[in-house]
Design a protein around this motif. Structure first.
Motif, PDB file in Angstrom:
ATOM      1  N   GLN A   1       0.846  -1.203   0.000  1.00 57.25           N
ATOM      2  CA  GLN A   1       0.000   0.000   0.000  1.00 57.25           C
ATOM      3  C   GLN A   1       0.881   1.253   0.000  1.00 57.25           C
ATOM      4  N   ALA A   2       1.942   1.229   0.787  1.00 53.62           N
ATOM      5  CA  ALA A   2       2.843   2.385   0.864  1.00 53.62           C
ATOM      6  C   ALA A   2       3.479   2.646  -0.505  1.00 53.62           C
TER       7      ALA A   2
ATOM      8  N   GLN B   1       1.590   7.108  -6.578  1.00 56.64           N
ATOM      9  CA  GLN B   1       0.593   8.155  -6.891  1.00 56.64           C
ATOM     10  C   GLN B   1       1.183   9.545  -6.661  1.00 56.64           C
ATOM     11  N   ALA B   2       1.854   9.691  -5.534  1.00 58.54           N
ATOM     12  CA  ALA B   2       2.440  11.000  -5.191  1.00 58.54           C
ATOM     13  C   ALA B   2       3.481  11.401  -6.242  1.00 58.54           C
ATOM     14  N   PHE B   3       4.249  10.437  -6.700  1.00 60.10           N
ATOM     15  CA  PHE B   3       5.265  10.700  -7.731  1.00 60.10           C
ATOM     16  C   PHE B   3       4.623  11.339  -8.967  1.00 60.10           C
TER      17      PHE B   3
ATOM     18  N   ALA C   1       8.220  18.629   6.976  1.00 61.20           N
ATOM     19  CA  ALA C   1       8.592  19.472   5.822  1.00 61.20           C
ATOM     20  C   ALA C   1       7.542  19.361   4.722  1.00 61.20           C
ATOM     21  N   LEU C   2       7.005  18.166   4.525  1.00 63.07           N
ATOM     22  CA  LEU C   2       5.964  17.962   3.507  1.00 63.07           C
ATOM     23  C   LEU C   2       4.712  18.772   3.876  1.00 63.07           C
ATOM     24  N   GLU C   3       4.349  18.707   5.175  1.00 63.90           N
ATOM     25  CA  GLU C   3       3.175  19.473   5.635  1.00 63.90           C
ATOM     26  C   GLU C   3       3.396  20.970   5.423  1.00 63.90           C
ATOM     27  N   ARG C   4       4.564  21.423   5.828  1.00 65.10           N
ATOM     28  CA  ARG C   4       4.869  22.856   5.785  1.00 65.10           C
ATOM     29  C   ARG C   4       4.866  23.403   4.357  1.00 65.10           C
ATOM     30  N   THR C   5       5.325  22.619   3.413  1.00 59.84           N
ATOM     31  CA  THR C   5       5.442  23.122   2.035  1.00 59.84           C
ATOM     32  C   THR C   5       4.242  22.737   1.176  1.00 59.84           C
TER      33      THR C   5
ATOM     34  N   PRO D   1       2.915  16.623  -1.677  1.00 59.27           N
ATOM     35  CA  PRO D   1       2.125  15.404  -1.394  1.00 59.27           C
ATOM     36  C   PRO D   1       2.723  14.605  -0.241  1.00 59.27           C
ATOM     37  N   ARG D   2       1.883  14.251   0.736  1.00 56.57           N
ATOM     38  CA  ARG D   2       2.368  13.572   1.945  1.00 56.57           C
ATOM     39  C   ARG D   2       3.008  12.219   1.635  1.00 56.57           C
ATOM     40  N   ALA D   3       2.450  11.554   0.605  1.00 58.01           N
ATOM     41  CA  ALA D   3       2.930  10.192   0.325  1.00 58.01           C
ATOM     42  C   ALA D   3       4.244  10.169  -0.466  1.00 58.01           C
TER      43      ALA D   3
END
Ligand code: NAD
Length: 504
Positions: free
Chosen positions: A55-56, A62-64, A202-206, A209-211
């Motif tokens: 799943q990961a 998807q994020a890519f 860092a992902l949240e801040r910018t 995509p989280r994944a």
């Protein structure tokens, strides 16, 4: 040996660092966080299941797809933010590295500094992913090459650089437009949770995509899921040659890409003209530092017969004074080995070396009773380069060999299966250049008047032969994380076909 903290003190220290970084440890079973300082477990953790791993990988894939079209300098902003967070939590992450990998404080801080440095490098790189324009043989045509994001990068890492190796791969992969799924060593899960949490922040801040990053906790079984999944375009694996021998062919069988950073058996040549003060410092740092648990650790010393006795005597004197013990103690220079098994492997290697004619000049004993695996770094004089000398034992053993001619030194140097790092101490410029020449050292790293360990992130890092051939970190290593396209553009109204053939 200095006195040690208790496991309860280490647990509290780890929890405090994790809290500041923002990791809420969910205790579970299947995996243990432990500390080599006391050799005891800190927390039980839950390992990632096979389904969760798949799943990961799907989520990262998807994020890519969104990330690959994000402009590279914008991708650089994410890595800049990660670097800022690493600066803010340098001490916290270093604490966890000391607790889980047993590195002395200065080395643990040095490892986090490498992470910060590679982030800086990657941010600059995000504006320099250059392709080239090539002279076309056809009039009115432009021939060029462009570099595109590759896909999901699977990072498998070893215990001894539990955070830096991840950052070398991840900082570069992210600016190159890739997503990362990380399978760290099962021996260092807390460092992985902390590093991963900083990237999540860092992902949240910018708003990326989280994944783009996923962490898989567990042993080699979960690593194998990553190795075999066709959605993982590149597997960058750091660890033993044994691991690389398994991983390399499996990835190749599905035509995936592989970047292997495997074992080393690094040597330093000491020439008769060498500055011995400089050599002694460089040798002890490279051979005994990190308790001999670096891929670039100095394991073989090839010394000219005229200076061998003198050098060995000086080394034995320094080895006899090395402070061994609690890696949090500022005075300690040698911390514990990672496990009892590592200490057993060292003892077995020393027995074998003696059976093969070697003589222990200094060290080699295990210290303390039970608990962590503390050993005295050893210097062993060998009559020749026997079987045990040609193997990597991941412990602080320095084998000393002597030579008469420079050609003999280079032949001995290259006559091992591994090819990571090498160096020569000499004041003879011709000799130094010959060591660096095509028929000199066959390693990926070759140095003059400095030891084998402590590479800078600006250069490409990796080695030849059984070290795997991969290059990561600086220079143009980024190319491994991208795919190349050759583009031909015809800006005329005629089609110039080869040999003027016409299909009309
Ligand atoms: P290791 O090979 O035991 O484990 C490394 C990683 O590979 C771990 O995450 C492990 O779970 C995973 N793994 C093992 N077998 C696997 C398989 N079949 N499929 C998928 N994953 C698998 O190494 P270690 O003891 O953690 O680290 C020490 C070794 O790493 C030494 O040989 C050292 O020289 C090498 N190393 C090399 C470099 C380098 O850059 N060349 C850097 C650090 C360490």
């Amino acid at each position: 040996m200095s006195s040690l903290p208790t496991t309860q003190q280490l647990r509290e220290r780890a929890r405090a660092s994790l809290d500041r970084i923002g990791v809420a440890v969910v205790e579970g079973s299947g995996l243990s966080a432990r500390s080599p300082i006391t050799g005891e477990d800190l927390f039980g953790l839950r390992a990632t299941t096979d389904d969760e791993a798949r799943q990961a990988i799907a989520e990262a894939d998807q994020a890519f797809r969104a990330w690959r079209t994000t402009p590279a300098p914008v991708r650089g902003e994410l890595v800049r933010t990660l670097g800022d967070l690493l600066r803010a939590h340098k001490s916290d992450l270093a604490d966890l590295i000391t607790i889980e990998a047993g590195k002395i404080r200065s080395e643990a801080l040095g490892e986090v500094q490498e992470m910060i440095d590679i982030c800086d490098f990657a941010v600059g790189l995000s504006r320099q992913l250059y392709g080239r324009t090539i002279a076309s043989e056809r009039p009115g045509h432009r021939l060029a090459e462009t570099w595109h994001p590759l896909g999901v990068v699977g990072v498998i890492s070893a215990f001894n650089f539990p955070a830096a190796v991840w950052s070398w791969n991840t900082a570069i992969a992210l600016v190159c437009g890739d997503a990362v799924v990380w399978k760290p060593s099962e021996l260092t899960p807390l460092v992985s949770l902390a590093s991963s949490r900083l990237l999540d922040r860092a992902l949240e801040r910018t708003g990326a995509p989280r994944a783009l990053h996923r962490l898989l906790l567990g042993d080699r079984a979960v690593g194998e899921t990553l190795v075999d999944d066709p959605r993982v375009a590149l597997v960058s694996a750091t660890g033993s040659t044994r691991m690389g021998r398994e991983v390399g062919p499996r990835v190749a069988a599905r035509f995936g890409r592989v970047l292997l950073e495997l074992g080393g058996n690094n040597a330093t040549v000491v020439a008769p003209s060498a500055d011995l003060d400089l050599a002694v410092q460089g040798i002890v740092f490279a051979a005994a530092g990190t308790a001999g648990q670096r891929c670039t650790t100095l394991r073989r010393l090839i010394v000219h017969r005229d200076v061998a006795d003198q050098l060995v005597e000086r080394l034995a004197a320094v080895y006899g004074r090395l402070p061994i013990g609690d890696p949090f103690d500022e005075a300690t220079l040698v911390g514990p080995l990672i496990t009892d098994a590592a200490a057993d492997a060292m003892a077995a290697a020393l027995d074998r070396a003696q059976a093969e004619g070697g003589k222990i000049i200094s060290g080699g004993r295990r210290l303390g009773a039970g608990g962590g695996a503390y050993v005295e770094p050893a210097v062993v004089r060998m009559p020749k380069q026997t079987g045990i000398v040609r193997e990597e034992t991941f412990a602080p053993i320095l084998y000393v060999l002597t030579y008469d001619s420079f050609e003999e030194a280079v032949a001995l140097h290259n006559d091992v299966p591994q090819g990571l790092s090498s160096s020569i101490f000499t004041r003879d410029q011709q000799e130094a250049e010959r060591f660096l020449a095509a028929d000199g050292s066959d390693c990926g790293i070759a140095n003059v008047n400095i030891g084998t360990s402590g590479a800078e992130i600006g250069g490409a890092f990796g080695g030849e032969k059984e070290t795997g051939g991969g290059r990561e970190s600086g220079s143009d290593s980024w190319r491994a994380y991208m795919r190349r396209a050759t583009n031909t553009v015809n800006y005329t109204s005629t089609l110039a076909l080869a040999q003027n053939v016409s299909f009309l």
